[in-house]
Motif scaffolding. Structure first.
Motif, PDB file in Angstrom:
ATOM      1  N   ASP A 116      34.118 -25.104 -39.082  1.00 20.34           N
ATOM      2  CA  ASP A 116      33.401 -26.315 -39.460  1.00 20.34           C
ATOM      3  C   ASP A 116      31.980 -25.935 -39.873  1.00 20.34           C
ATOM      4  OD1 ASP A 116      32.204 -28.726 -39.771  1.00 20.34           O
ATOM      5  OD2 ASP A 116      32.491 -29.410 -37.699  1.00 20.34           O
ATOM      6  N   GLU A 118      29.509 -27.661 -40.517  1.00 16.50           N
ATOM      7  CA  GLU A 118      28.479 -28.480 -39.881  1.00 16.50           C
ATOM      8  C   GLU A 118      27.952 -27.829 -38.600  1.00 16.50           C
ATOM      9  OE1 GLU A 118      27.054 -31.225 -41.037  1.00 16.50           O
ATOM     10  OE2 GLU A 118      28.277 -31.003 -42.843  1.00 16.50           O
ATOM     11  N   GLU A 119      28.803 -27.017 -37.992  1.00 17.63           N
ATOM     12  CA  GLU A 119      28.402 -26.409 -36.726  1.00 17.63           C
ATOM     13  C   GLU A 119      27.952 -24.964 -36.880  1.00 17.63           C
ATOM     14  OE1 GLU A 119      31.674 -26.971 -34.090  1.00 17.63           O
ATOM     15  OE2 GLU A 119      31.382 -29.138 -34.059  1.00 17.63           O
ATOM     16  N   ASP A 120      27.849 -24.513 -38.126  1.00 19.74           N
ATOM     17  CA  ASP A 120      27.525 -23.115 -38.363  1.00 19.74           C
ATOM     18  C   ASP A 120      26.056 -22.973 -38.758  1.00 19.74           C
ATOM     19  OD1 ASP A 120      27.421 -20.474 -38.959  1.00 19.74           O
ATOM     20  OD2 ASP A 120      29.039 -20.502 -40.435  1.00 19.74           O
TER      21      ASP A 120
END
Lengths: 431, 44
Positions: A116, A118-120
């Motif tokens: 994901d 968005e979480e990286d």
């Protein structure tokens, strides 16, 4: 005119036609400068060949870019369309023109981890990141950046002209290895502060070396496989106990005995009265059975009441040779053996539904048994564990909410396999 | 003004870091150093 400031030779004017879609380039700040960070495949910028990574943008339609934050640059460009005039200082560095062969080279991979963007925190351009799940097929179209590949997710090329960013194999491996290292360090430190001088140390050390050899799952290269009418792929049902795998298998076999078959297992148990060798079982001696285990002839085997039972690779091959579809119910531990064989199995994971649906199913199947919440939780929990540990082997996830529906869905999937090309590990096609 | 300069300086040191070109190139470097967030990029 500002051109003089930079020297006439070094400045270039470039014109691009822009729609409401982005041009397909990224910018980054380097001090006051606005620099082209990357050119994204499939966009106007790439097709024009006029912008290059490392170019500095001085002006856009006469607006000075120096000192501007890239967020403002991005907003500004988003609101522009028509002819856009860039004044740039071409990159000083040498950018090798990719050879035509390289340009065409496309790597197809199956993702073996969930991602994901968005979480990286490491992704350079979040808006270009694409999310994917274990099992998704990704078409990698550029590996120019050693850390971030450009790719499309299977089936999305038609809807999306611009490629997306995914972590490269190297980057993902390094990141995971780093994570494991840090975890081990944390454990080590914790232990140091905890332990007295008792003999626990060695045990922990052993565990550490186990982690170090752990395989890091990133991407698996895949290739198109066309169904072959006289070589049907075996269907392997994986899942926790009591999730309905055996029921699904027997429904399939009852539905069409000319189409589906089970592999004939081996046993060291003596044949009973009406049992036929080679039909009910392959009856062998215990010594023969054990010799076959040693020579890796079994997909899986086990012991029941002092007798050995097992399914051999040859037994599966025999079903394939008859032109039937072999249906197997196996433990996930056997997937590695199966995968490195040339049987080309299709792995279906039968996943438990929520508590209530599961309770209902169990009631239908075992009307006389009391089903406790703990039993249901156990099935669901075991399912999660399996997906976590073996999810990268699965070709299809079948959530069994209702036996009739699950059966229909499985049958439909098997029918599809007989007519549509599939992505399989590249070794299966090359050999 | 001093504040601005400092902010600029900060940005500059961040901006020069380019992992894709210099450090990585497939080589295995110590991760602590390699795994820094790269300079942010925006799409145009």
């Amino acid at each position: 005119y500002p051109m003089q400031t930079y020297g006439e030779d070094s400045v270039r004017i470039v014109q691009l036609q822009k729609t409401n879609e982005p041009l397909g380039a990224t910018v980054r700040n380097d001090g006051d400068a606005v620099i082209i960070g990357r050119i994204v495949k499939g966009g106007t910028a790439e097709k024009s060949g006029l912008l290059h990574e490392g170019d500095e943008i001085l002006e856009v339609n006469g607006i000075d870019m120096r000192g501007k934050n890239i967020n403002d640059v991005s907003d500004l460009l988003a609101n522009m369309s028509g002819t856009i005039t860039f004044m740039i200082i071409p990159t000083g560095g040498f950018t090798p023109k990719p050879s035509p062969r390289q340009q065409e080279e496309l790597i197809h991979v199956k993702a073996m981890f969930n991602y994901d963007p968005e979480e990286d925190i490491y992704i350079p351009c979040r808006e270009l990141g694409i999310s994917f799940m274990k099992g998704d097929i990704l078409h990698v179209i550029s590996t120019d950046d050693a850390n971030w590949w450009q790719a499309y997710r299977e089936g999305e090329r038609e809807h999306q002209s611009l490629a997306g960013l995914i972590p490269s194999r190297n980057f993902q491996e390094q990141r995971e290895r780093n994570k494991i290292m840090l975890e081990n360090e944390a454990k080590e430190n914790k232990k140091k502060s905890q332990t007295c001088s008792c003999g626990r140390r060695d045990k922990k050390r052993k565990r550490k070396s186990m982690y170090e050899t752990e395989e890091i799952l990133t991407y698996e290269e895949v290739e198109i496989y066309y169904p072959q009418p006289n070589r049907k792929r075996p269907i392997v049902l994986i899942g926790p106990r009591n999730v309905g795998r055996h029921e699904l298998r027997s429904r399939l076999m009852e539905s069409d005995i000319d189409r589906f078959a089970a592999a004939v297992p081996h046993t060291s148990r003596p044949a009973r009265g009406d049992e036929v060798n080679g039909k009910d079982y392959h009856f062998v001696t215990k010594a023969e059975f054990e010799a076959d285990i040693v020579s890796n002839k079994f997909v899986e085997h086990g012991e029941l009441e002092k007798n050995l039972y097992g399914t051999s690779l040859d037994a599966v091959q025999q079903v394939i040779n008859t032109g039937k579809i072999c249906i197997l119910v196996l433990h996930p531990e056997s997937l590695q053996v199966l995968k490195s064989s040339d049987l080309k199995p299709y792995i279906v994971f039968v996943y438990p539904p929520n508590m209530e649906k599961l309770r209902q199913m169990q009631k239908n199947f075992y009307p006389d048994t009391t089903i406790t919440d703990d039993m249901l939780k156990e099935i669901i929990e075991r399912g999660r564990e399996m997906e976590d540990k073996y999810g990268h082997f699965f070709d299809y996830i079948l959530v069994n909410q209702d036996m009739d529906r699950a059966y229909d869905e499985l049958l439909q999937e098997i029918n599809r396999l007989e007519v549509e090309p599939q992505w399989v590990p590249i070794q299966w096609v090359d050999s | 003004i001093i504040f601005l300069k400092m902010a600029r300086k900060k940005r500059r040191t961040r901006g020069t870091y380019n992992p894709s070109r210099q450090e990585m190139n497939g080589s295995k470097l110590e991760l602590g150093r390699v795994l820094k967030p790269p300079p942010e990029e925006r799409l145009i």
